[in-house]
Design an enzyme around this catalytic site. Structure first.
Site, PDB file in Angstrom:
ATOM      1  N   SER A 142       0.992  -1.161   0.098  1.00 28.39           N
ATOM      2  CA  SER A 142       0.104   0.005  -0.035  1.00 28.39           C
ATOM      3  C   SER A 142       0.914   1.254  -0.078  1.00 28.39           C
ATOM      4  O   SER A 142       2.085   1.207   0.423  1.00 28.39           O
ATOM      5  CB  SER A 142      -0.792  -0.076   1.111  1.00 28.39           C
ATOM      6  OG  SER A 142      -1.524   1.280   1.443  1.00 28.39           O
ATOM      7  N   TYR A 155      -2.128  -0.516  10.740  1.00 24.55           N
ATOM      8  CA  TYR A 155      -2.134  -0.893   9.301  1.00 24.55           C
ATOM      9  C   TYR A 155      -0.842  -0.351   8.681  1.00 24.55           C
ATOM     10  O   TYR A 155      -0.069  -1.057   7.679  1.00 24.55           O
ATOM     11  CB  TYR A 155      -3.146  -0.297   8.699  1.00 24.55           C
ATOM     12  CG  TYR A 155      -3.390  -0.531   7.006  1.00 24.55           C
ATOM     13  CD1 TYR A 155      -3.635  -1.848   6.554  1.00 24.55           C
ATOM     14  CD2 TYR A 155      -3.049   0.456   6.171  1.00 24.55           C
ATOM     15  CE1 TYR A 155      -3.891  -1.896   5.228  1.00 24.55           C
ATOM     16  CE2 TYR A 155      -3.230   0.216   4.723  1.00 24.55           C
ATOM     17  CZ  TYR A 155      -3.561  -1.090   4.354  1.00 24.55           C
ATOM     18  OH  TYR A 155      -3.563  -1.247   3.031  1.00 24.55           O
TER      19      TYR A 155
END
Length: 258
Positions: A142, A155
């Site tokens: 990501s 995250y």
């Protein structure tokens, strides 16, 4: 040009039932690969497998953070379709919370699915690649692994870990015919984004359009990335032409990360 450049290659995609994972599966199948779709929703995986181009595709059920389940699923997939030649570690989850409200349980959930799952699946697939002298490992990270985002510390930490793992393993296997890369999408049209938009709407009372515009604003192209764009980056990394590309973190984010 070869119409089926991945013919004869067994590709396993985790988190394959929907979103980016499903699009990656469709793209690799169209390139001639034989797919194993791994996830937790067997019905959804089997429905997708039935729609893929080519034949011989199948589904496997496992929680990627469960070592025993992963090893069993990979062993069965290899028995049915041969050793895994292409591994796409796509399974992931994103939960948000201010740092001081991030519980140890939330922290561990994010590490387990995003980082430990990538580690376990790679350990299960790598021996077959080394034996064959050829392999492609693509980790779906990501832009959160390339920069920081507020309110998603767990995250972000996990995705930074995925990129670190990618770099370390790429060096370890650089002379063994195996490449290891990460693809780092920005905000992409997936269930995770739709959940995030709904959370913003619920907490702030803003409209869905306004919430979506806020997510789009970090992308210099001022738009949401499409799953097919992420899948196409994966397709390229899995081909022979990307054999000299390893240890890289390729941002698919409209220029958000350069």
């Amino acid at each position: 040009m070869n119409a089926n450049p991945l013919a004869g290659r067994h590709a396993l995609v985790t988190g394959a039932a929907r979103g980016i994972g499903a699009e990656i599966a469709r793209t690799l199948a169209a390139e001639g690969a034989t797919l194993t779709l791994l996830g937790r929703d067997l019905d959804a995986l089997q429905r997708l497998a039935a729609t893929l181009a080519g034949q011989g595709h199948g589904a496997a059920v496992a929680d990627v953070a469960d070592e025993a389940a992963v090893r069993t699923a990979f062993a069965q997939a290899a028995k049915e379709r041969g050793p895994v030649a292409i591994l796409v570690n796509n399974a992931g989850a994103a939960e948000s919370a201010p740092f001081l409200k991030t519980s140890a349980a939330l922290w561990q959930r994010m590490l387990s699915v995003n980082l430990t799952g990538t580690f376990l699946c790679t350990q299960a697939a790598l021996p077959g690649m080394l034996d064959a002298g050829w392999g492609r490992i693509v980790n779906i990270a990501s832009t959160a692994g390339q920069k920081g985002y507020a309110y998603v510390a767990a995250y972000t930490a996990a995705k930074h870990g995925v990129i670190g793992l990618t770099r370390a393993l790429a060096l370890e296997v650089a002379r063994k015919g195996v490449t290891v890369n990460a693809v780092c999408p920005g905000y992409t049209d997936t269930d995770i984004l739709r959940t995030s938009v709904a959370n913003v709407v619920g907490k702030t009372g803003r409209s869905e359009a306004d919430a979506l515009a806020e997510f789009s604003s970090v992308n210099p192209q001022k738009r949401i990335v499409q799953p097919a764009e992420v899948a196409d980056a994966v397709r390229w990394l899995c081909g022979e032409g990307a054999g000299a590309v390893t240890g890289q973190s390729i941002s698919v984010s409209g220029g958000e990360v350069m």
